[in-house]
Write an enzyme that holds these catalytic residues in place. Sequence first.
Site, PDB file in Angstrom:
ATOM      1  N   LYS A   9       0.817  -1.207   0.000  1.00 17.48           N
ATOM      2  CA  LYS A   9       0.000   0.000   0.000  1.00 17.48           C
ATOM      3  C   LYS A   9       0.862   1.273   0.000  1.00 17.48           C
ATOM      4  O   LYS A   9       2.093   1.199   0.124  1.00 17.48           O
ATOM      5  CB  LYS A   9      -0.951  -0.063   1.197  1.00 17.48           C
ATOM      6  CG  LYS A   9      -1.984  -1.185   1.004  1.00 17.48           C
ATOM      7  CD  LYS A   9      -2.784  -1.642   2.189  1.00 17.48           C
ATOM      8  CE  LYS A   9      -3.256  -0.723   3.197  1.00 17.48           C
ATOM      9  NZ  LYS A   9      -4.188  -1.346   4.162  1.00 17.48           N
ATOM     10  N   TYR A  49     -12.846  -2.155  -3.012  1.00 17.08           N
ATOM     11  CA  TYR A  49     -13.464  -2.061  -1.684  1.00 17.08           C
ATOM     12  C   TYR A  49     -14.979  -1.920  -1.773  1.00 17.08           C
ATOM     13  O   TYR A  49     -15.605  -1.236  -0.960  1.00 17.08           O
ATOM     14  CB  TYR A  49     -12.872  -0.878  -0.913  1.00 17.08           C
ATOM     15  CG  TYR A  49     -11.397  -1.024  -0.611  1.00 17.08           C
ATOM     16  CD1 TYR A  49     -10.939  -1.976   0.297  1.00 17.08           C
ATOM     17  CD2 TYR A  49     -10.452  -0.202  -1.220  1.00 17.08           C
ATOM     18  CE1 TYR A  49      -9.586  -2.115   0.583  1.00 17.08           C
ATOM     19  CE2 TYR A  49      -9.103  -0.326  -0.944  1.00 17.08           C
ATOM     20  CZ  TYR A  49      -8.675  -1.282  -0.040  1.00 17.08           C
ATOM     21  OH  TYR A  49      -7.340  -1.409   0.243  1.00 17.08           O
ATOM     22  N   ARG A  85      -1.572 -14.291   5.139  1.00 19.60           N
ATOM     23  CA  ARG A  85      -2.230 -13.554   6.220  1.00 19.60           C
ATOM     24  C   ARG A  85      -1.511 -13.780   7.551  1.00 19.60           C
ATOM     25  O   ARG A  85      -1.428 -12.872   8.373  1.00 19.60           O
ATOM     26  CB  ARG A  85      -3.708 -13.908   6.262  1.00 19.60           C
ATOM     27  CG  ARG A  85      -4.399 -13.383   4.955  1.00 19.60           C
ATOM     28  CD  ARG A  85      -5.857 -13.615   4.879  1.00 19.60           C
ATOM     29  NE  ARG A  85      -6.606 -12.853   5.858  1.00 19.60           N
ATOM     30  CZ  ARG A  85      -6.943 -11.565   5.720  1.00 19.60           C
ATOM     31  NH1 ARG A  85      -6.553 -10.891   4.669  1.00 19.60           N
ATOM     32  NH2 ARG A  85      -7.657 -10.961   6.659  1.00 19.60           N
ATOM     33  N   THR A  91      -4.684  -7.118  11.407  1.00 17.53           N
ATOM     34  CA  THR A  91      -4.927  -5.933  10.583  1.00 17.53           C
ATOM     35  C   THR A  91      -4.419  -4.667  11.255  1.00 17.53           C
ATOM     36  O   THR A  91      -3.789  -3.830  10.619  1.00 17.53           O
ATOM     37  CB  THR A  91      -6.440  -5.802  10.285  1.00 17.53           C
ATOM     38  OG1 THR A  91      -6.853  -6.972   9.585  1.00 17.53           O
ATOM     39  CG2 THR A  91      -6.739  -4.582   9.446  1.00 17.53           C
ATOM     40  N   ASN A 112      -1.399   0.027   7.379  1.00 20.90           N
ATOM     41  CA  ASN A 112      -0.835  -1.243   7.838  1.00 20.90           C
ATOM     42  C   ASN A 112      -0.024  -1.939   6.750  1.00 20.90           C
ATOM     43  O   ASN A 112       0.160  -3.144   6.769  1.00 20.90           O
ATOM     44  CB  ASN A 112      -1.940  -2.154   8.377  1.00 20.90           C
ATOM     45  CG  ASN A 112      -2.988  -2.485   7.340  1.00 20.90           C
ATOM     46  OD1 ASN A 112      -2.839  -2.190   6.149  1.00 20.90           O
ATOM     47  ND2 ASN A 112      -4.054  -3.130   7.769  1.00 20.90           N
ATOM     48  N   HIS A 115      -2.071  -5.204   1.857  1.00 19.76           N
ATOM     49  CA  HIS A 115      -3.375  -5.861   1.741  1.00 19.76           C
ATOM     50  C   HIS A 115      -3.141  -7.254   1.182  1.00 19.76           C
ATOM     51  O   HIS A 115      -2.314  -7.430   0.285  1.00 19.76           O
ATOM     52  CB  HIS A 115      -4.296  -5.102   0.773  1.00 19.76           C
ATOM     53  CG  HIS A 115      -5.453  -5.924   0.317  1.00 19.76           C
ATOM     54  ND1 HIS A 115      -6.606  -6.042   1.065  1.00 19.76           N
ATOM     55  CD2 HIS A 115      -5.620  -6.717  -0.776  1.00 19.76           C
ATOM     56  CE1 HIS A 115      -7.437  -6.862   0.433  1.00 19.76           C
ATOM     57  NE2 HIS A 115      -6.869  -7.282  -0.683  1.00 19.76           N
ATOM     58  N   GLU A 126     -10.026 -10.085  -6.924  1.00 14.49           N
ATOM     59  CA  GLU A 126      -9.043  -9.017  -6.798  1.00 14.49           C
ATOM     60  C   GLU A 126      -7.915  -9.156  -7.823  1.00 14.49           C
ATOM     61  O   GLU A 126      -7.441  -8.157  -8.373  1.00 14.49           O
ATOM     62  CB  GLU A 126      -8.486  -8.981  -5.377  1.00 14.49           C
ATOM     63  CG  GLU A 126      -9.538  -8.564  -4.358  1.00 14.49           C
ATOM     64  CD  GLU A 126      -9.078  -8.695  -2.921  1.00 14.49           C
ATOM     65  OE1 GLU A 126      -7.949  -9.183  -2.670  1.00 14.49           O
ATOM     66  OE2 GLU A 126      -9.853  -8.311  -2.021  1.00 14.49           O
TER      67      GLU A 126
END
Length: 152
Positions: A9, A49, A85, A91, A112, A115, A126
């Site tokens: 990000k 999103y 993950r 998160t 954070n 993604h 995605e």
Amino acid sequence: MERTLVLLKPDCVQRRLMGEIISRFEAKGLNIVGMKMMHVTPDLAKQHYAEHVEKPFYPSLESFITSAPIVALAIDGIEVIRVMRDLLGATNGCNAAPGTIRGDFSNSRQMNLVHASDGPEAAARELHLYFGTGDLCDFDHVTEEFMRAADE
């Protein structure tokens, strides 16, 4: 073998942590089969999103994700969605365990760094948003035989 989408990000790009984070994926034995730096447009943000567009926090989320370039990655691996993950951590970086990417480099819920798709359906949707036909490079990694046993 599974495939997932990972986005480095704007905060990751701006803080120059891209190489550090990508090296963790490679050290884990995950296979990067697609990578591109790009700007997320407001339209792409709304598609990505979609489930959050009507929520009160969405405007700040869109403002953040469109504020600077991101790096989109398509990554393959055994159970890669769960593994990714786990590598990222909780998160909210304040709640992420030390040793995870967010635990080591983040102290924010929104900023954070990374993604990652949360399931196979999300990953497929995605990946299609960020990569087109011919954008991914499937190939045999010569290190595969040294990463796991043949029966795994």
